[in-house]
Design a protein around this motif. Structure first.
Motif, PDB file in Angstrom:
ATOM      1  N   HIS A   1      10.928  13.923 -10.146  1.00 28.95           N
ATOM      2  CA  HIS A   1      10.144  13.574  -8.954  1.00 28.95           C
ATOM      3  C   HIS A   1       9.065  12.533  -9.240  1.00 28.95           C
ATOM      4  O   HIS A   1       8.273  12.206  -8.345  1.00 28.95           O
ATOM      5  CB  HIS A   1       9.499  14.845  -8.387  1.00 28.95           C
ATOM      6  N   ALA A   2       9.024  12.035 -10.494  1.00 25.27           N
ATOM      7  CA  ALA A   2       7.877  11.218 -10.893  1.00 25.27           C
ATOM      8  C   ALA A   2       7.676  10.006  -9.976  1.00 25.27           C
ATOM      9  O   ALA A   2       6.577   9.797  -9.451  1.00 25.27           O
ATOM     10  CB  ALA A   2       8.041  10.769 -12.341  1.00 25.27           C
ATOM     11  N   ALA A   3       8.712   9.214  -9.785  1.00 26.44           N
ATOM     12  CA  ALA A   3       8.528   8.008  -8.959  1.00 26.44           C
ATOM     13  C   ALA A   3       8.214   8.389  -7.515  1.00 26.44           C
ATOM     14  O   ALA A   3       7.374   7.760  -6.863  1.00 26.44           O
ATOM     15  CB  ALA A   3       9.775   7.133  -9.027  1.00 26.44           C
ATOM     16  N   GLY A   4       8.878   9.455  -7.021  1.00 28.97           N
ATOM     17  CA  GLY A   4       8.608   9.909  -5.659  1.00 28.97           C
ATOM     18  C   GLY A   4       7.187  10.420  -5.498  1.00 28.97           C
ATOM     19  O   GLY A   4       6.531  10.179  -4.474  1.00 28.97           O
TER      20      GLY A   4
ATOM     21  N   LYS B   1      13.507   9.871  -3.124  1.00 27.89           N
ATOM     22  CA  LYS B   1      12.604   8.705  -3.213  1.00 27.89           C
ATOM     23  C   LYS B   1      12.564   8.195  -4.648  1.00 27.89           C
ATOM     24  O   LYS B   1      12.578   6.974  -4.886  1.00 27.89           O
ATOM     25  CB  LYS B   1      11.196   9.089  -2.715  1.00 27.89           C
ATOM     26  N   SER B   2      12.537   9.117  -5.639  1.00 29.12           N
ATOM     27  CA  SER B   2      12.596   8.680  -7.044  1.00 29.12           C
ATOM     28  C   SER B   2      13.870   7.881  -7.288  1.00 29.12           C
ATOM     29  O   SER B   2      13.848   6.822  -7.919  1.00 29.12           O
ATOM     30  CB  SER B   2      12.601   9.884  -8.000  1.00 29.12           C
TER      31      SER B   2
ATOM     32  N   GLY C   1       1.293   9.058 -17.725  1.00 24.75           N
ATOM     33  CA  GLY C   1       2.558   9.703 -18.071  1.00 24.75           C
ATOM     34  C   GLY C   1       3.510   9.552 -16.900  1.00 24.75           C
ATOM     35  O   GLY C   1       3.571   8.492 -16.244  1.00 24.75           O
ATOM     36  N   ALA C   2       4.289  10.605 -16.619  1.00 25.29           N
ATOM     37  CA  ALA C   2       5.301  10.518 -15.566  1.00 25.29           C
ATOM     38  C   ALA C   2       4.673  10.212 -14.204  1.00 25.29           C
ATOM     39  O   ALA C   2       4.987   9.191 -13.565  1.00 25.29           O
ATOM     40  CB  ALA C   2       6.087  11.838 -15.507  1.00 25.29           C
ATOM     41  N   PHE C   3       3.790  11.079 -13.748  1.00 23.34           N
ATOM     42  CA  PHE C   3       3.210  10.916 -12.405  1.00 23.34           C
ATOM     43  C   PHE C   3       2.244   9.722 -12.366  1.00 23.34           C
ATOM     44  O   PHE C   3       2.240   8.932 -11.422  1.00 23.34           O
ATOM     45  CB  PHE C   3       2.457  12.187 -11.985  1.00 23.34           C
ATOM     46  N   GLY C   4       1.400   9.614 -13.414  1.00 25.32           N
ATOM     47  CA  GLY C   4       0.346   8.596 -13.391  1.00 25.32           C
ATOM     48  C   GLY C   4       0.889   7.181 -13.483  1.00 25.32           C
ATOM     49  O   GLY C   4       0.422   6.281 -12.765  1.00 25.32           O
TER      50      GLY C   4
END
Ligand SMILES: Cc1cc2nc3c(=O)[nH]c(=O)nc-3n(C[C@H](O)[C@H](O)[C@H](O)COP(=O)(O)OP(=O)(O)OC[C@H]3O[C@@H](n4cnc5c(N)ncnc54)[C@H](O)[C@@H]3O)c2cc1C
Length: 396
Positions: free
Chosen positions: A354-357, A69-70, A14-17
Motif C-alpha cells: 500500500h506504500a504508493a497508495g 492506487k499503488s 521508508g515505504a510510506f515516507g
C-alpha cells in the motif's frame, strides 16, 4: 546551525515516507524529506527483496482501493524507469471457507468487485500439489487473486525517493530527526546538523514512530524473513509461476505466507499471527542476530507439516520489524485534527503493497485535496489517547 524552511517536512523516507515525498514533489509542493539512513536501506521494515502484493485484502475491504492506487502509481513509475515494481503472478488465499485468508479475500473481492476465482478442495489440490496434510485437510479451499503477486521493497523505495528528488523535493539522507517542536507557525524539526521549519510534518518513521510521538499505540516487533529451497527429490515445481504468492491458514488456525522462487532462486515463507516468540522491541536496539532455535524451530515444523517437499532448514534468515497497531489497521491521518501533523504508521506487517497508495493519501491530506478513497478505518483518532495527546499539546 543551518535552518531550512519548507511547506512540508517528511520524517522517515521508508515505504510510506518516500512515497509521500514523491507524491508531494510531483504536485510541485515544496517538500523536504529527512531519512536517518539511505534510500532502500536494510535496517527498518522495507528490506528483504520481495513483499506479497494483494488486492483482495483480508485485513480490510477498504484496502483494495489503496493497493490498486499503488499498482497504478508503480506501473507508471516502472514504465518511466524501465523497471517492474509489481510482478502480478497472482496470490492464493487458502484455508477453511471461514478462515481469515479465504473469507477475508472473498469479502474484499465482493466489496470491491475484484475478478477473483474460487477454488474448491479438488481444484486447489490439483493446482497446488505441494500442499499436504496435516497442513491442509479436506475443508481447505482457496481464493485466487489475479491482480496480486509480489513487489520489491528496496527498489520501490529507492525509485520513489529518486522520483521525489527529480521532481524538486529536497532529501536529507543520513540525517536523524531528534525531536519535533510544534509552534504557532507550524513545526520545527530538529536534527544534529540542520533545523527544518515547516508548515506541517508527516511522521512516517515506521518502527521508530513512538520515539517521536510516544502517544501512538504502536508495538514494534522483531519479525525475521526466511528463505528455503526444495528437497532434491521434490516432484512439485516451486517456481513463482507454479507457486505464486500465498497466505494459508492451517487447520489449527496458524498462518503461513510466502511465494515461490524468483530472481534469487529461493522460496520465501514466513509465519503470521504468532505473538511468541516475537516480542515488542525498541527499534534502536533490535536484535539483528539470528538464533537457530528461537527463530527457526517453530516455522520449520509448520513447513514440514504443510510442504513436505521443502527442506525445513532455511537457507537464509534476516531480521526485520513490523509495527503492530491494536486493531491491525494502519494509522494514517491527522492526530487530534492538528493541521501541523500527519501520521503514517502501524503497518501491522502488511503495509508495503500500500506504500504508493498511502503516499498519495498523505499528499492529498497535506494539500487538502479530496481523498481518492475512504480511509476512516485508518483514522488515528479512533484511539482516544492519540486524539487527547494532540489536544493537550495544542492547548499548551
Ligand atoms: C517479515 C515481514 C514480512 C512482511 N511482509 C509483507 C508483505 O508480504 N506484504 C506487505 O505489503 N507488507 C509486508 N510487510 C510489511 C511492510 O514491509 C511494512 O508495512 C512497510 O515496510 C512499513 O513501511 P514504513 O514506511 O512504515 O517503515 P520503513 O520502511 O521502515 O520506514 C521508516 C523510515 O523511517 C526512518 N527513520 C526512523 N526514525 C527516523 C528519524 N528519527 N529520523 C529520520 N528518519 C527516521 C527509518 O530509517 C526508515 O527508513 C512485512 C514486514 C515484515 C517485517
Amino acid at each position: 546551525m543551518e535552518t531550512i524552511t519548507t511547506d512540508v517536512a517528511v520524517v522517515g523516507l521508508g515505504a510510506f515516507g518516500s512515497a509521500a515525498f514523491w507524491r508531494l514533489a510531483a504536485r510541485g509542493v515544496d517538500v523536504v524529506g529527512i531519512e536517518r539512513f539511505g534510500l532502500g536501506h536494510p535496517l527498518g521494515s522495507s528490506h528483504g527483496v520481495t513483499r506479497l502484493f494483494r488486492v483482495a485484502c483480508q485485513e480490510h475491504p477498504g484496502l483494495s482501493a489503496v493497493a490498486r492506487k499503488s499498482l497504478e502509481l508503480w506501473t507508471a513509475l516502472g514504465a518511466a524507469n524501465d523497471e517492474v515494481y509489481v510482478n502480478q503472478v497472482g496470490c492464493v488465499s487458502s484455508g477453511a471457507p471461514t478462515s481469515r485468508p479465504v473469507a477475508g479475500a472473498a469479502l474484499a473481492a465482493k466489496t470491491a468487485g475484484l475478478p477473483v476465482t474460487h477454488l474448491d478442495h479438488e481444484q486447489f489440490t490439483a493446482a497446488y500439489p505441494m500442499y499436504a496434510e496435516p497442513g491442509i485437510d479436506e475443508n481447505t479451499v482457496a481464493v485466487f487473486d489475479p491482480e496480486a503477486g509480489i513487489c520489491y521493497p528496496e527498489r520501490a523505495v529507492r525509485a520513489q525517493g529518486e522520483a521525489g528528488i527529480a521532481a524538486g523535493g529536497r532529501a536529507l539522507l543520513d540525517t536523524r530527526v531528534t525531536s519535533i517542536e510544534f509552534t504557532d507557525a507550524g513545526v520545527r524539526v530538529l536534527t544534529p546538523t540542520v533545523i527544518i521549519e515547516a508548515k506541517q510534518v508527516i511522521v512516517s518513521t515506521g518502527a521508530w514512530n513512538k520515539k517521536l510521538l510516544p502517544e501512538l499505540p504502536l508495538g514494534p516487533r522483531r519479525t525475521p524473513l526466511f528463505w528455503w529451497k526444495p528437497k532434491d527429490d521434490a516432484t512439485s515445481s516451486f517456481d513463482l509461476s507454479s507457486f505464486p504468492a500465498f497466505i494459508h491458514e492451517l487447520p489449527d488456525g496458524r498462518h503461513l505466507w510466502g511465494h515461490g522462487s524468483s530472481e534469487d532462486h529461493l522460496i520465501k515463507i514466513g509465519m503470521e499471527d504468532s505473538e511468541a516468540p516475537f516480542t515488542a522491541i525498541d527499534a534502536d536496539t533490535v536484535d539483528r542476530y539470528v538464533h537457530p532455535h528461537e527463530d527457526i524451530d517453530q516455522l520449520s515444523s509448520w513447513i514440514a507439516d504443510t510442504f513436505p517437499e521443502i527442506d525445513p532448514t532455511p537457507v537464509k534468515v534476516i531480521p526485520c520489524m513490523v509495527t503492530n497497531s491494536p486493531d491491525g489497521q494502519f494509522l494514517v491521518g491527522r492526530p487530534g485534527d492538528d493541521p501541523r501533523l500527519i501520521i503514517a504508521g502501524g503497518d501491522h506487517g502488511h503495509g508495503f503493497k500500500h506504500a504508493a497508495g498511502v503516499g498519495e493519501l498523505l499528499a492529498q491530506l497535506a494539500t487538502g485535496e479530496e481523498l481518492y478513497a475512504d480511509i476512516e478505518f485508518m483514522n488515528p483518532n479512533r484511539f482516544e489517547e492519540v486524539a487527547a495527546a494532540r489536544r493537550v499539546a495544542t492547548a499548551v
